[in-house]
Design an enzyme around this catalytic site. Sequence first.
Site, PDB file in Angstrom:
ATOM      1  N   CYS A  75     -29.909  29.502  12.518  1.00 53.47           N
ATOM      2  CA  CYS A  75     -30.683  30.515  11.800  1.00 53.47           C
ATOM      3  C   CYS A  75     -31.931  30.000  11.097  1.00 53.47           C
ATOM      4  O   CYS A  75     -32.969  30.654  11.145  1.00 53.47           O
ATOM      5  CB  CYS A  75     -29.795  31.302  10.851  1.00 53.47           C
ATOM      6  SG  CYS A  75     -29.110  30.403   9.493  1.00 53.47           S
ATOM      7  N   HIS A 131     -33.286  31.602   3.568  1.00 51.50           N
ATOM      8  CA  HIS A 131     -32.825  30.378   4.228  1.00 51.50           C
ATOM      9  C   HIS A 131     -33.958  29.524   4.791  1.00 51.50           C
ATOM     10  O   HIS A 131     -33.803  28.860   5.809  1.00 51.50           O
ATOM     11  CB  HIS A 131     -31.810  30.700   5.337  1.00 51.50           C
ATOM     12  CG  HIS A 131     -30.827  29.586   5.533  1.00 51.50           C
ATOM     13  ND1 HIS A 131     -29.868  29.597   6.520  1.00 51.50           N
ATOM     14  CD2 HIS A 131     -30.657  28.411   4.863  1.00 51.50           C
ATOM     15  CE1 HIS A 131     -29.146  28.486   6.457  1.00 51.50           C
ATOM     16  NE2 HIS A 131     -29.607  27.753   5.450  1.00 51.50           N
TER      17      HIS A 131
END
Length: 471
Positions: A75, A131
């Site tokens: 991710c 993130h």
Amino acid sequence: MMRALFVLVLASLFAVPALPAAAAAKEPPNIVYIVADDLGWKDVGFHGSDIQSPMLDALAKQGARFNQFYAQPMCTPTRAALMTGRYPFRYGLQTGVIPSGGSYGLATDEYLLPQMLKDRGYETALIGKWHLGHGKREYWPRQRGFDHFYGALVGEIDHFKHASHGVKDWYRDNTPLEEAGYDNTLFGEEAARLINGLSGEKPLFLYLAFTAPHSPFQAPEKDIARYAGIADEQRKLYAAMVSAMDDSIGLVLAALEAKGMRENTVIVFQSDNGGVRSALFAGESKVGDKLPADNGPYREGKGTLYEGGTRVAALIDWPGHIKPGVIEGMAHVVDMYPTLAAIAGAKLEKNKPLDGIDLWPSIREGKPTPRKEVVYNVDPTGGAIREGDMKLVWSAGLPGKVELFNIAKDPGEARNIAAENPKRVAALKERLIALSQQMVPPLLIMEAIKLTFGAPPIAAEPSTMFNEMGP
């Protein structure tokens, strides 16, 4: 009341006639970019799943589904590729993800997608998961081009407690926030609230990044109850998470309709990588041996360079501007940066050289994409690349392994034809070696070395480590 609202949204979606593709609007359209977290390729209704995703299915029917849409295998790299239009190996985010204790982030000299759209006059918002750096405030969303931020900075949180390792990770803008509720429901409610409060003076860029269906597998009881017939507990929770995300997408669509924005809103949906098939890549939560994601016909899953880890469910919708159907040919998440720039009429002046290709002409005209090559990844242990139908997966670390697949004939990557095609293997290896010479050393590895041996601070310069050996 919620069910009635969803029925109205679905009716409006399916009622829109199939119109011929049109040129981009004179006024920049709103853009809603939706990312699922660790969603299996097959785990949506429009790919034949038994998981209920009526909002996504309606968007897929009204808009266009990508037939071969690629993301990075994990991710952080995918999100970086979306934000920059550049492969993550160019700035050191190609390996793994930024861990909860990581101090590094996406390089601050990259000109990010929200910065570009903000310069075009957009109001920009991130709702959900970031993130891309949390150790220093300079990496946070509000410092990277977003006018609004609501959600989590790190990669994995408890969906109800909003915490990682017991440390709260829930923010509004730069301020920690105490709030109860299921995160993926809260994201939809916040997005609807944001849309309802818009003045209409600026177009909106909303990056809606869900944490579903990433582990830990958790969902509200009302969503779990939908899947009482599923015996496997993890699959039941996983399915409930996908449906909860779909419900939140319904809230966003309803808000756009109520605000009169739907007709001039581009909606893109994708997963950040394939579904998890190995506990090694499931994150920091405890999971069982039998993982619930389904990548359909594709080999393996998240964390690998095989199709199951990198080929993801994706669609794009813009009423009256995109023909319903399937977009043939390869597309990569890096392509969305220049494609959205073209749709918005934004200038590509401040960005570094892009790996992405403007796909808007192909999407608008319903034609196959012009992309001929996809770089799955390049890191110190190897890499993978596809040219046309031929894909090379090269593990260069000892003992080493080379695999060649014809993706058109063998999408499941069941037959290694490397021994039969030595010249093609050599050419693709040479291409990977050339790319490795442009590679910035992985920041994850550099930080680990620094912490272990007290090495100098992390550098972000192209690597010369592999000039002789290749990746």
